[in-house]
Scaffold this motif. Sequence first.
Motif, PDB file in Angstrom:
ATOM      1  N   LYS A   1       0.852  -1.197   0.000  1.00 46.20           N
ATOM      2  CA  LYS A   1       0.000   0.000   0.000  1.00 46.20           C
ATOM      3  C   LYS A   1       0.889   1.250   0.000  1.00 46.20           C
ATOM      4  O   LYS A   1       0.687   2.191  -0.763  1.00 46.20           O
ATOM      5  CB  LYS A   1      -0.882  -0.020   1.250  1.00 46.20           C
ATOM      6  N   LYS A   2       1.886   1.191   0.849  1.00 47.15           N
ATOM      7  CA  LYS A   2       2.799   2.330   0.982  1.00 47.15           C
ATOM      8  C   LYS A   2       3.583   2.546  -0.320  1.00 47.15           C
ATOM      9  O   LYS A   2       3.775   3.681  -0.765  1.00 47.15           O
ATOM     10  CB  LYS A   2       3.767   2.023   2.134  1.00 47.15           C
ATOM     11  N   LYS A   3       3.985   1.452  -0.905  1.00 46.16           N
ATOM     12  CA  LYS A   3       4.829   1.533  -2.098  1.00 46.16           C
ATOM     13  C   LYS A   3       4.057   1.958  -3.346  1.00 46.16           C
ATOM     14  O   LYS A   3       4.570   2.689  -4.183  1.00 46.16           O
ATOM     15  CB  LYS A   3       5.439   0.144  -2.326  1.00 46.16           C
ATOM     16  N   TYR A   4       2.824   1.506  -3.484  1.00 46.37           N
ATOM     17  CA  TYR A   4       2.157   1.646  -4.782  1.00 46.37           C
ATOM     18  C   TYR A   4       0.904   2.533  -4.795  1.00 46.37           C
ATOM     19  O   TYR A   4       0.243   2.615  -5.823  1.00 46.37           O
ATOM     20  CB  TYR A   4       1.813   0.262  -5.330  1.00 46.37           C
ATOM     21  N   PHE A   5       0.564   3.180  -3.684  1.00 45.11           N
ATOM     22  CA  PHE A   5      -0.591   4.085  -3.694  1.00 45.11           C
ATOM     23  C   PHE A   5      -0.209   5.472  -3.184  1.00 45.11           C
ATOM     24  O   PHE A   5       0.623   5.595  -2.281  1.00 45.11           O
ATOM     25  CB  PHE A   5      -1.726   3.538  -2.805  1.00 45.11           C
ATOM     26  N   THR A   6      -0.837   6.494  -3.765  1.00 40.38           N
ATOM     27  CA  THR A   6      -0.656   7.862  -3.294  1.00 40.38           C
ATOM     28  C   THR A   6      -2.029   8.397  -2.906  1.00 40.38           C
ATOM     29  O   THR A   6      -2.983   8.264  -3.692  1.00 40.38           O
ATOM     30  CB  THR A   6      -0.126   8.769  -4.443  1.00 40.38           C
ATOM     31  N   GLU A   7      -2.096   9.000  -1.735  1.00 42.04           N
ATOM     32  CA  GLU A   7      -3.397   9.534  -1.318  1.00 42.04           C
ATOM     33  C   GLU A   7      -3.676  10.856  -2.023  1.00 42.04           C
ATOM     34  O   GLU A   7      -2.814  11.738  -2.082  1.00 42.04           O
ATOM     35  CB  GLU A   7      -3.418   9.722   0.199  1.00 42.04           C
ATOM     36  N   ILE A   8      -4.886  10.957  -2.577  1.00 43.96           N
ATOM     37  CA  ILE A   8      -5.296  12.216  -3.214  1.00 43.96           C
ATOM     38  C   ILE A   8      -6.689  12.537  -2.701  1.00 43.96           C
ATOM     39  O   ILE A   8      -7.652  11.864  -3.071  1.00 43.96           O
ATOM     40  CB  ILE A   8      -5.363  12.102  -4.761  1.00 43.96           C
ATOM     41  N   GLY A   9      -6.789  13.528  -1.857  1.00 43.60           N
ATOM     42  CA  GLY A   9      -8.095  13.981  -1.349  1.00 43.60           C
ATOM     43  C   GLY A   9      -8.979  12.856  -0.833  1.00 43.60           C
ATOM     44  O   GLY A   9     -10.143  12.767  -1.218  1.00 43.60           O
ATOM     45  N   GLY A  10      -8.427  11.967  -0.040  1.00 44.58           N
ATOM     46  CA  GLY A  10      -9.231  10.893   0.556  1.00 44.58           C
ATOM     47  C   GLY A  10      -9.353   9.652  -0.313  1.00 44.58           C
ATOM     48  O   GLY A  10      -9.853   8.629   0.134  1.00 44.58           O
ATOM     49  N   SER A  11      -8.922   9.739  -1.595  1.00 43.58           N
ATOM     50  CA  SER A  11      -8.892   8.545  -2.447  1.00 43.58           C
ATOM     51  C   SER A  11      -7.441   8.114  -2.638  1.00 43.58           C
ATOM     52  O   SER A  11      -6.514   8.853  -2.282  1.00 43.58           O
ATOM     53  CB  SER A  11      -9.496   8.845  -3.813  1.00 43.58           C
ATOM     54  N   TYR A  12      -7.278   6.933  -3.229  1.00 40.13           N
ATOM     55  CA  TYR A  12      -5.926   6.387  -3.391  1.00 40.13           C
ATOM     56  C   TYR A  12      -5.650   6.073  -4.849  1.00 40.13           C
ATOM     57  O   TYR A  12      -6.393   5.310  -5.474  1.00 40.13           O
ATOM     58  CB  TYR A  12      -5.756   5.136  -2.510  1.00 40.13           C
ATOM     59  N   GLN A  13      -4.593   6.697  -5.356  1.00 40.83           N
ATOM     60  CA  GLN A  13      -4.218   6.516  -6.761  1.00 40.83           C
ATOM     61  C   GLN A  13      -3.159   5.418  -6.866  1.00 40.83           C
ATOM     62  O   GLN A  13      -2.128   5.482  -6.197  1.00 40.83           O
ATOM     63  CB  GLN A  13      -3.642   7.847  -7.285  1.00 40.83           C
ATOM     64  N   ILE A  14      -3.430   4.445  -7.700  1.00 35.98           N
ATOM     65  CA  ILE A  14      -2.443   3.370  -7.880  1.00 35.98           C
ATOM     66  C   ILE A  14      -1.322   3.840  -8.808  1.00 35.98           C
ATOM     67  O   ILE A  14      -1.563   4.631  -9.724  1.00 35.98           O
ATOM     68  CB  ILE A  14      -3.117   2.071  -8.403  1.00 35.98           C
TER      69      ILE A  14
END
Length: 262
Positions: free
Chosen positions: A162-175
């Motif tokens: 999760k840490k490696k492959y997702f970025t948080e954007i306004g409460g959602s998570y971008q892969i």
Amino acid sequence: MPIENGYEKFKKDVFTLTKIDLNAYKEKQMKRRIDTLIGKNKCKSYDEYVALIKNDKERFEEFVNFLTINVSEFYRNPEQWELLDKDVFPKLIEKFGNNIKIWSAACSTGDEPYSLVMALSRHLPLEKIKIIATDIDKQVIAKAKVGLYSAKSIANVPADLKKKYFTEIGGSYQISDSIKQRVEFKEHNLLKDSYPTGCHLIVCRNVLIYFTEEAKEEVYKKFNAALVNDGVLFIGSTEQIMNYKEIGYDRAQSFFFIKNNK
Ligand SMILES: C[S@@+](CC[C@H](N)C(=O)[O-])C[C@H]1O[C@@H](n2cnc3c(N)ncnc32)[C@H](O)[C@@H]1O
């Protein structure tokens, strides 16, 4: 309110409009859902609803989307993904090497094929991974390509991934793009289109539950033909293949079946 007349004609109209054959889906359940949707759209008959969706692109897409039931999540039923990681992937790699052909059939919004890339990244370098991901529904494929997910849908992703492959954007998570690039999305109807060949792993989960027994068996046979010998079929945790031996599988673990060499 159930609609009394016209379902047979409606099924034909739907096939003409969408190429979705409602005869292959369990009728009682499907009709109940459709009747509810038609009621919500304030239509009184199937014909009235067909006229509506013919002329309104948004309603049409809403209908296809509704029909295809596309709830999904990453690492759905995590204990099965644990088996995939500890047992299935190592054996497949041992047997077939690094170039493993994987098909996520009825992939919905991408949660499943992206989970496959992440899970396989524990065993192979990312650039060696290629997943074919297909679904009948254009809209879910478009969503998969965007790759933005809720916290809930990624809740089962292991913390390091999760840490490696997702970025948080306004409460959602971008892969991340590095995961996205490993998946090739295509439109594909399991009931109508031709299947890929030479697959080492086919993942098809939580879609055949909506199909009639005949349609289900047909699809399991076609998956068998799409697999190499010793290739694996991974099914959903509420599903079973009654006559798996007859149609060419051995059972490896409860939801994993191996194409036998007979
Ligand atoms: C409940 S989702 C399952 C998603 C994912 N496999 C999972 O287990 O989380 C079912 C998916 O099957 C797709 N589907 C329904 N009928 C189909 C068909 N005839 N051919 C291909 N996909 C179909 C739907 O569009 C939907 O995205």
